[in-house]
Design a protein around this motif. Structure first.
Motif, mmCIF file in Angstrom:
data_model
loop_
_atom_site.group_PDB
_atom_site.id
_atom_site.type_symbol
_atom_site.label_atom_id
_atom_site.label_comp_id
_atom_site.label_asym_id
_atom_site.label_seq_id
_atom_site.Cartn_x
_atom_site.Cartn_y
_atom_site.Cartn_z
ATOM 1 N N SER A 1 0.843 -1.191 0.000
ATOM 2 C CA SER A 1 0.000 0.000 0.000
ATOM 3 C C SER A 1 0.879 1.242 0.000
ATOM 4 O O SER A 1 2.063 1.175 0.329
ATOM 5 C CB SER A 1 -0.922 0.016 1.223
ATOM 6 O OG SER A 1 -0.162 0.066 2.427
ATOM 7 N N VAL A 2 0.300 2.359 -0.389
ATOM 8 C CA VAL A 2 0.998 3.650 -0.366
ATOM 9 C C VAL A 2 0.061 4.722 0.174
ATOM 10 O O VAL A 2 -1.163 4.555 0.172
ATOM 11 C CB VAL A 2 1.507 4.072 -1.761
ATOM 12 C CG1 VAL A 2 2.607 3.149 -2.243
ATOM 13 C CG2 VAL A 2 0.359 4.130 -2.769
ATOM 14 N N GLY A 3 0.637 5.835 0.582
ATOM 15 C CA GLY A 3 -0.136 6.966 1.055
ATOM 16 C C GLY A 3 -0.479 7.932 -0.058
ATOM 17 O O GLY A 3 -0.213 7.670 -1.238
ATOM 18 N N ALA A 4 -1.079 9.053 0.309
ATOM 19 C CA ALA A 4 -1.520 10.019 -0.692
ATOM 20 C C ALA A 4 -1.751 11.374 -0.038
ATOM 21 O O ALA A 4 -1.809 11.486 1.198
ATOM 22 C CB ALA A 4 -2.801 9.536 -1.371
ATOM 23 N N ILE A 5 -1.881 12.407 -0.877
ATOM 24 C CA ILE A 5 -2.236 13.746 -0.416
ATOM 25 C C ILE A 5 -3.464 14.215 -1.185
ATOM 26 O O ILE A 5 -3.529 14.091 -2.412
ATOM 27 C CB ILE A 5 -1.084 14.751 -0.600
ATOM 28 C CG1 ILE A 5 0.114 14.342 0.261
ATOM 29 C CG2 ILE A 5 -1.539 16.171 -0.235
ATOM 30 C CD1 ILE A 5 1.323 15.246 0.108
ATOM 31 N N VAL A 6 -4.443 14.732 -0.460
ATOM 32 C CA VAL A 6 -5.696 15.233 -1.027
ATOM 33 C C VAL A 6 -5.783 16.733 -0.780
ATOM 34 O O VAL A 6 -5.460 17.206 0.312
ATOM 35 C CB VAL A 6 -6.912 14.534 -0.386
ATOM 36 C CG1 VAL A 6 -8.224 15.122 -0.925
ATOM 37 C CG2 VAL A 6 -6.855 13.030 -0.629
ATOM 38 N N GLU A 7 -6.196 17.477 -1.787
ATOM 39 C CA GLU A 7 -6.428 18.916 -1.639
ATOM 40 C C GLU A 7 -7.918 19.191 -1.745
ATOM 41 O O GLU A 7 -8.592 18.693 -2.650
ATOM 42 C CB GLU A 7 -5.669 19.704 -2.708
ATOM 43 C CG GLU A 7 -5.801 21.210 -2.555
ATOM 44 C CD GLU A 7 -4.783 21.999 -3.372
ATOM 45 O OE1 GLU A 7 -5.165 23.038 -3.936
ATOM 46 O OE2 GLU A 7 -3.610 21.576 -3.430
#
Length: 368
Positions: free
Chosen positions: A211-217
């Motif tokens: 799995s990997v992370g993410a950034i949401v705006e």
């Protein structure tokens, strides 16, 4: 467990577990006389629903919402209206596979809330992680749909949109930002050129069982100046709390956020000119503040970003301990998001809407 309620005047209380019979929420404080239908709420829930691409969990949940209370319609009304009483929303769970979690019943997944829930309560729901599951956020999205209706009833159209701007190490090209593109790909990505490399990248992550992370705006436009209060009622403080409360979120920033530390005072200043603002107000030449100054909205777009960690449910064996304190290994079978940040996009929108609706009603209560 206490502290399942968010907000002051627009209050949302969520309930239910990932593998329970249902989950849902009670929305209290919604003004009367607002048209509210299940179809309007369902539109938001469908964007968060699992199983829509191979890059999210394959759990098949329709997430069909039922309005149990708080609206009324008879032959005089073409559509149901809110009554000002609590709105209860229910979403049934129909595709649980609790047996997938049997092997981790007595083991704690590293990076997960397994251990801390057990340390606090002495018991934990290991089947789907109970309240620690991202499944809890379906109720938030339902409540967010109600919040959008409140905002639009007060201010006309308040547009709240979010996009995935980074997956693992893969970032978008902000010069290519196109909001319309977020509806054209499974990542809610605003940069069409990023879709192909993200697809290849996440395909590798998925096949590896990792799995990997993410950034949401998240961006809210049409927000008037004046929402929020100094010191302990700051709009940005409550927004940060709302976004940080989303499962798996480990960081929040408003406007320039941490990047502001590298700017000079001249660079960071959002200079103003007369006229041109929305609503009537100054024209700002930049928005480093993210639409909030001194904890109060400026009339500019409210801009926030949040970082989502990689899900802890992975196939790779990791060292851990069990409930007796003995060292062991753990890995997780079942259906999980290789990047849980993808489905966090509509959740971020919902928490922005809920926060703004609460502050809008607070502002109305004090200022009329």
């Amino acid at each position: 467990m206490s502290f399942n309620t968010f907000g002051h005047l627009f209050r949302v209380t969520t309930f239910g577990e990932s593998h329970g019979p249902a989950l849902g929420c009670v929305v209290d404080g919604c003004p009367p006389g607002i048209v509210l239908t299940e179809a309007e709420i369902q539109a938001d829930l469908d964007r968060r629903r699992p199983g829509q691409s191979k890059f999210v969990t394959q759990r098949q949940e329709p997430d069909a919402v039922k309005i149990l209370s708080g609206v009324f319609q008879d032959e005089r009304m073409p559509e149901p209206l809110t009554t000002g009483t609590p709105i209860a929303l229910l979403i049934e769970n129909v595709d649980q596979r609790s047996k997938d979690y049997a092997d981790i019943r007595d083991k704690f997944r590293p990076g997960h809330a397994d251990y801390t829930y057990w340390a606090k309560y002495g018991v934990r729901d290991y089947k789907g992680s109970g309240r620690a599951s991202a499944r809890e956020t379906a109720a938030r999205v339902a409540a967010g749909a109600v919040a959008r209706k409140v905002l639009n009833s007060l201010y006309g159209e308040v547009k709240i949109r979010a996009a995935l701007i980074q997956v693992g190490t893969q970032k978008i090209d902000r010069a290519r930002w196109d909001w319309a593109e977020t509806a054209n790909n499974p990542f809610f990505c605003p940069d069409a050129s990023a879709v192909a490399p993200w697809t290849e990248y996440l395909e590798g992550i998925r096949k590896a069982g990792s799995s990997v992370g993410a950034i949401v705006e998240v961006v809210a436009e049409g927000v008037p100046a004046g929402l929020g209060a100094p010191i302990y009622g700051k709009l940005d403080a409550d927004l940060a709390s709302a976004l940080m409360s989303i499962n798996a979120v480990k960081g929040v920033e408003i406007g320039e956020g941490f990047a502001a530390a590298a700017l000079t005072g001249e660079e960071n200043a959002d200079e103003m000119r007369a006229g041109g603002g929305h609503p009537a107000g100054p024209q700002f030449l930049a928005n480093h503040a993210g639409g909030i100054l001194g904890g109060i909205s400026s009339g500019q777009p409210v801009v926030a970003r949040f970082a989502v960690k990689p899900t802890s449910s992975i196939l790779t064996p990791k060292r851990t301990i069990d409930v007796t304190g003995a060292e062991t290994e753990v890995f997780t079978k079942g259906r999980h998001d290789p990047c849980v940040g993808i489905r966090a996009v509509p959740i971020g929108e919902a928490m922005m809407a809920i926060t703004l609706a609460d502050h809008a009603l607070r502002h109305r209560g004090q200022n009329g």
